[in-house]
Design an enzyme around this catalytic site. Structure first.
Site, PDB file in Angstrom:
ATOM      1  N   HIS A  37      34.698 -81.972 -47.403  1.00  0.00           N
ATOM      2  CA  HIS A  37      35.218 -81.577 -48.590  1.00  0.00           C
ATOM      3  C   HIS A  37      34.202 -80.451 -49.261  1.00  0.00           C
ATOM      4  O   HIS A  37      34.796 -79.430 -49.591  1.00  0.00           O
ATOM      5  CB  HIS A  37      35.085 -82.619 -49.731  1.00  0.00           C
ATOM      6  CG  HIS A  37      36.072 -83.766 -49.473  1.00  0.00           C
ATOM      7  ND1 HIS A  37      35.348 -85.064 -49.284  1.00  0.00           N
ATOM      8  CD2 HIS A  37      37.456 -83.996 -49.600  1.00  0.00           C
ATOM      9  CE1 HIS A  37      36.441 -85.789 -49.062  1.00  0.00           C
ATOM     10  NE2 HIS A  37      37.657 -85.203 -49.385  1.00  0.00           N
ATOM     11  N   GLN A  61      51.155 -90.726 -53.533  1.00  0.00           N
ATOM     12  CA  GLN A  61      51.287 -90.526 -51.987  1.00  0.00           C
ATOM     13  C   GLN A  61      50.949 -91.615 -51.168  1.00  0.00           C
ATOM     14  O   GLN A  61      50.682 -91.702 -50.004  1.00  0.00           O
ATOM     15  CB  GLN A  61      50.600 -89.220 -51.811  1.00  0.00           C
ATOM     16  CG  GLN A  61      48.919 -89.572 -51.834  1.00  0.00           C
ATOM     17  CD  GLN A  61      48.182 -88.053 -51.731  1.00  0.00           C
ATOM     18  OE1 GLN A  61      48.263 -87.247 -52.592  1.00  0.00           O
ATOM     19  NE2 GLN A  61      47.485 -87.912 -50.596  1.00  0.00           N
ATOM     20  N   LYS A 149      41.843 -80.705 -40.996  1.00  0.00           N
ATOM     21  CA  LYS A 149      41.769 -82.254 -40.650  1.00  0.00           C
ATOM     22  C   LYS A 149      43.247 -82.572 -40.846  1.00  0.00           C
ATOM     23  O   LYS A 149      43.938 -83.393 -40.230  1.00  0.00           O
ATOM     24  CB  LYS A 149      40.834 -82.564 -41.414  1.00  0.00           C
ATOM     25  CG  LYS A 149      40.833 -84.165 -41.684  1.00  0.00           C
ATOM     26  CD  LYS A 149      40.235 -85.014 -40.542  1.00  0.00           C
ATOM     27  CE  LYS A 149      40.584 -86.685 -40.854  1.00  0.00           C
ATOM     28  NZ  LYS A 149      41.301 -87.089 -41.945  1.00  0.00           N
TER      29      LYS A 149
HETATM   30  P1  AMP Z   1      41.197 -85.710 -49.372  1.00  0.00           P
HETATM   31  O1  AMP Z   1      40.211 -86.167 -50.437  1.00  0.00           O
HETATM   32  O2  AMP Z   1      41.248 -86.652 -48.242  1.00  0.00           O
HETATM   33  O3  AMP Z   1      42.547 -85.610 -49.919  1.00  0.00           O
HETATM   34  O4  AMP Z   1      40.867 -84.226 -48.953  1.00  0.00           O
HETATM   35  C1  AMP Z   1      40.828 -83.135 -49.855  1.00  0.00           C
HETATM   36  C2  AMP Z   1      40.779 -81.862 -48.795  1.00  0.00           C
HETATM   37  O5  AMP Z   1      39.415 -81.961 -48.141  1.00  0.00           O
HETATM   38  C3  AMP Z   1      42.053 -81.737 -47.928  1.00  0.00           C
HETATM   39  O6  AMP Z   1      42.454 -80.272 -48.009  1.00  0.00           O
HETATM   40  C4  AMP Z   1      41.509 -82.295 -46.763  1.00  0.00           C
HETATM   41  O7  AMP Z   1      42.167 -81.547 -45.594  1.00  0.00           O
HETATM   42  C5  AMP Z   1      40.171 -81.584 -46.722  1.00  0.00           C
HETATM   43  N1  AMP Z   1      39.067 -82.305 -45.697  1.00  0.00           N
HETATM   44  C6  AMP Z   1      39.161 -83.599 -45.291  1.00  0.00           C
HETATM   45  N2  AMP Z   1      38.189 -84.112 -44.603  1.00  0.00           N
HETATM   46  C7  AMP Z   1      37.701 -82.941 -43.924  1.00  0.00           C
HETATM   47  C8  AMP Z   1      37.105 -82.424 -42.743  1.00  0.00           C
HETATM   48  N3  AMP Z   1      36.481 -83.224 -42.108  1.00  0.00           N
HETATM   49  N4  AMP Z   1      36.712 -80.852 -42.518  1.00  0.00           N
HETATM   50  C9  AMP Z   1      37.469 -80.160 -43.444  1.00  0.00           C
HETATM   51  N5  AMP Z   1      38.340 -80.552 -44.691  1.00  0.00           N
HETATM   52  C10 AMP Z   1      38.487 -81.724 -44.648  1.00  0.00           C
END
Ligand code: AMP
Length: 286
Positions: A37, A61, A149
């Site tokens: 993040h 979701q 990811k």
């Molecule tokens: P989430 O909190 O899981 O909804 O993720 C929020 C954002 O962070 C989304 O755009 C994800 O794709 C990105 N994200 C999550 N894990 C990673 C990672 N390991 N590397 C890069 N971006 C990430």
């Protein structure tokens, strides 16, 4: 860093930034923040005058039998991390303000939302595109940052932005990994030690498959079986939703090589569902 909870107030603040000629970078998240993040936050800080991060665990979701209620939450830790990254605004709406009683409107990107993860998580991407569109209308970003990811998510959000003439640059940033290659994810915290060790097979499989394609050891039509064979070595994998090679825009499974392809895996270790992927550009590699 200012914390804003009310959508209407966030909208007014963003309008004011835009009137004053400020560019707004936006990073939507569900919290339990890790370096993946934060890499998006850093990129936004580099490219925009203002950075807004949202934390919202979006009920729309999650499927009925999914982990909405137990999804990791760490508001205190997240706030500290975002202050350290010099984030300007943390947008922190609650479910009642995003989906008030009588809420009826959903956005669905057809076809792409049913593929890959969509086939195993019905309604998931409809929930994602709906919340992302709402957040875009509230935060009014110049650029929005997503991680590779969640590759399918980035493809679907980009398609939505294009199809609906949403005037926002969608920036997709590389996957940040642990030292042993496991893609960082808030859901990794569900894994016990043995499961955490087992999870390293995902990245190993992607790397080995990628190298075998590059060196001509396996043909595209055999990639799926190669990956399934590789993953079958790990007894702690309880289920494989999919593993294979796909077109980066249509997300169709491939049987012959194309210029831009992606290897993608979704599987369960115990009850924890993990996903990862790796882009393969044949032109670059041959
Ligand atoms: P989430 O909190 O899981 O909804 O993720 C929020 C954002 O962070 C989304 O755009 C994800 O794709 C990105 N994200 C999550 N894990 C990673 C990672 N390991 N590397 C890069 N971006 C990430």
């Amino acid at each position: 860093m200012e914390i804003i909870r009310i959508p209407r107030i966030m909208q007014d603040i963003s309008k004011d930034f835009l009137l004053r000629g400020k560019t707004i970078g936006f990073v939507p998240t569900m919290g339990a923040l890790h370096d993946g993040h934060l890499s998006l936050v850093k990129r936004s800080r580099e490219e925009n005058l203002i950075t807004v991060v949202s934390i919202f665990v979006n009920p729309a979701q999650f499927g009925q039998n999914e982990d909405y209620n137990i999804y990791p939450r760490d508001l205190e830790g997240d706030t500290e991390k975002l202050i350290k990254e010099n984030v300007d605004i943390l947008f922190l709406p609650d479910a009642a303000s995003m989906y008030p009683e009588g809420y009826l409107t959903y956005i669905n990107v057809e076809n792409l939302s049913e593929k890959l993860c969509g086939a195993f998580r019905p309604g998931h991407f409809r929930g994602v595109t709906t919340i992302v569109a709402k957040l875009f209308n509230i935060v009014k970003p110049t650029r929005a940052y997503f991680g590779q990811k969640d590759f399918q998510q980035s493809v679907i959000v980009s398609k939505m932005a294009g199809d609906l003439n949403i005037d926002i640059d969608i920036v997709v940033c590389p996957t940040i990994r642990e030292k042993d290659g496991l893609a960082m994810s808030s859901r990794n915290s569900y894994l016990d030690n043995a499961q955490r060790q087992a999870a390293t097979i995902i990245y190993k499989c992607l790397k080995e498959t990628c190298e075998s394609i590059k060196s001509g050891i396996i043909e595209i039509k055999n990639v799926k079986n190669f990956m399934l064979d590789f993953l079958s070595k790990e007894p702690l994998i309880s289920e494989i939703d999919y593993a294979g090679i796909y077109d980066t825009s249509s997300l169709e499974e491939l049987s012959t090589a194309k210029e831009n392809m992606i290897l993608a895996i979704a599987l369960r270790i115990g009850k924890t569902r993990l996903i990862d992927n790796m882009l393969i550009n044949i032109k670059e590699e041959r």
